[in-house]
Design a protein around this motif. Structure first.
Motif, short mmCIF file in Angstrom:
data_model
loop_
_atom_site.label_atom_id
_atom_site.label_comp_id
_atom_site.label_asym_id
_atom_site.label_seq_id
_atom_site.Cartn_x
_atom_site.Cartn_y
_atom_site.Cartn_z
N ALA A 166 42.67 26.03 47.37
CA ALA A 166 41.60 25.24 48.23
C ALA A 166 42.47 23.97 48.70
N ASP A 167 42.54 23.68 49.80
CA ASP A 167 43.16 22.59 50.77
C ASP A 167 42.52 21.47 50.29
N ALA A 168 43.10 20.19 50.66
CA ALA A 168 42.52 18.97 50.15
C ALA A 168 41.11 18.70 50.68
N THR A 185 50.15 20.90 37.93
CA THR A 185 51.13 20.71 38.81
C THR A 185 50.97 21.07 40.46
N ARG A 186 49.79 21.61 40.60
CA ARG A 186 49.43 21.72 41.90
C ARG A 186 47.93 21.54 42.11
N PRO A 187 47.46 20.60 42.86
CA PRO A 187 46.42 20.04 43.06
C PRO A 187 45.41 20.88 43.78
N ASP A 188 46.20 21.77 44.39
CA ASP A 188 45.38 23.05 45.60
C ASP A 188 44.82 24.12 44.48
N VAL A 189 45.36 24.17 43.20
CA VAL A 189 45.08 25.35 42.61
C VAL A 189 44.08 25.18 41.60
#
Length: 91
Positions: free
Chosen positions: A10-12, A45-49
């Protein structure tokens, strides 16, 4: 038993809404017959996941879950806001 790992990207802009829908899905799904575990995780490590990790006693339990109103309402909502990828394991 059946394990599903559902990866959500998901995008921010949509992340907060996706997280809220996923939390509601988890809370409802934990009450489904045959649900052994149902958890929501965020990548460190990945805020979009995000990932939903679910475990079911058997195929019949999973099938009933997939027909439940919380599933048929919340999963399409998440899919409209983010991309999803499913991994399935039987053990």
């Amino acid at each position: 038993m059946i394990r599903l790992n559902v990866f959500i990207q998901a995008d921010a802009q949509h992340r907060a809404e996706v997280v809220e829908a996923a939390k509601e899905l988890v809370a409802c799904s934990l009450k489904d017959k045959g649900c052994v575990a149902y958890d929501l995780f965020a990548s460190a490590t990945r805020p979009d996941v995000l990932m939903i990790c679910e475990t079911w006693q058997d195929a019949a339990s999973l099938s009933a879950h997939e027909q439940a109103s919380h599933f048929t309402t919340l999963v399409p909502k998440i899919q409209s806001l983010a991309s999803m990828k499913l991994e399935k394991f039987e053990f």
